[in-house]
Design a protein around this motif. Structure first.
Motif, short mmCIF file in Angstrom:
data_model
loop_
_atom_site.label_atom_id
_atom_site.label_comp_id
_atom_site.label_asym_id
_atom_site.label_seq_id
_atom_site.Cartn_x
_atom_site.Cartn_y
_atom_site.Cartn_z
N TYR A 237 0.90 -0.87 -0.44
CA TYR A 237 -0.31 0.05 -0.07
C TYR A 237 0.78 1.78 0.18
N VAL B 60 5.50 0.02 8.34
CA VAL B 60 5.50 0.88 6.28
C VAL B 60 7.15 1.04 6.89
N THR C 146 -8.55 0.68 5.23
CA THR C 146 -9.34 0.81 6.61
C THR C 146 -9.83 1.27 6.26
N TYR D 284 0.26 -1.31 11.30
CA TYR D 284 0.98 -1.51 9.69
C TYR D 284 2.41 -0.88 9.65
N LYS E 94 2.77 -4.69 5.21
CA LYS E 94 2.38 -5.44 6.42
C LYS E 94 1.87 -4.80 7.72
N TYR E 95 0.72 -6.32 7.27
CA TYR E 95 0.30 -5.12 8.53
C TYR E 95 -0.28 -6.93 9.92
N TYR E 96 -0.31 -6.28 11.24
CA TYR E 96 -0.79 -6.99 12.29
C TYR E 96 -2.01 -7.07 13.02
N SER F 269 -5.60 -2.54 13.47
CA SER F 269 -4.49 -3.15 12.84
C SER F 269 -3.13 -2.56 13.75
N ALA G 151 3.28 1.10 3.07
CA ALA G 151 2.82 -0.60 3.97
C ALA G 151 2.72 -1.61 3.62
N PHE H 220 -3.99 3.15 3.90
CA PHE H 220 -4.23 1.71 4.29
C PHE H 220 -5.59 0.77 4.65
#
Length: 207
Positions: A32, A165, A145, A163, A173-175, A161, A171, A143
């Protein structure tokens, strides 16, 4: 002779384990591109996308008047920073985008952060200085979202989440940034986030 053989074998095993740790292969799961922005942080300083480039950063959405997940998320972010400090990492930032910018002045953001015991607040940028429409479209476009402030309600809808970056403002990966079940599959992956950030920093320095 037997003892010498056992000692050499143990050394080889340790070497393999250390090698596998250092060769951790970070794999991006998203891509992203963050749109340009100019905002104000809790210190009243201007923060832009360009000013954040050159270092990876961890992002979240929150607001100071939140009655549900924001304080636990901020606490979780401070736990992640503790792990970064333990690793001796310096080349990173932590960025929080307020989803209630009209209420969240720089002074309110500074007071909010003071509520938490963070290892190094100089790494934190809690951001405001835009209108509600901007943050709603920014969250969606950058993002992917949802951010939405319902009419006649002081609570803002937003995701939980975190993120990661990269140094180029993408960005990757997200968790989960919040979980009520810390021992479940949905628990906040503190160690994974710290390791991913460490790997991004190491890869950045190799370029």
């Amino acid at each position: 002779m037997k003892k010498k053989f056992i000692f050499i074998t143990l050394l080889l095993i340790v070497g393999i384990l250390l090698s596998s740790c250092s060769n951790y292969n970070f794999k991006p799961t998203i891509e992203y591109k963050i749109q340009d922005f100019t905002m104000i942080d809790q210190r009243g300083e201007t923060v832009t996308l360009d000013s954040l480039k050159g270092q990876p950063w961890i992002a979240m959405f929150f607001f100071t008047n939140c009655k549900t997940i924001c304080q636990p998320m901020t606490l979780n972010m401070s736990i992640i920073q503790e792990k970064l400090v333990e690793k001796g990492l310096e080349d990173y930032k932590i960025v929080g985008f307020s989803v209630d910018p009209e209420r969240d002045t720089p002074e309110a953001l500074a007071k909010y952060l003071d509520f938490f015991t963070v290892p190094d607040d100089s790494k934190w940028h809690l951001l405001t200085g835009y209108d509600q429409k901007f943050i709603e479209q920014f969250a969606l476009q950058s993002f992917k979202t949802l951010v939405k402030k319902p009419e006649n309600d002081d609570q803002v809808i937003h995701g939980s989440s975190f993120y990661l970056v990269d140094e180029n403002g993408v960005a990757v990966k997200y968790y989960n940034g919040y979980s009520e079940e810390e021992n479940s599959a949905n628990a906040v992956p503190y160690d994974e986030i710290a390791l991913d950030l460490e790997t991004l920093i190491e890869n950045m320095k190799k370029k």
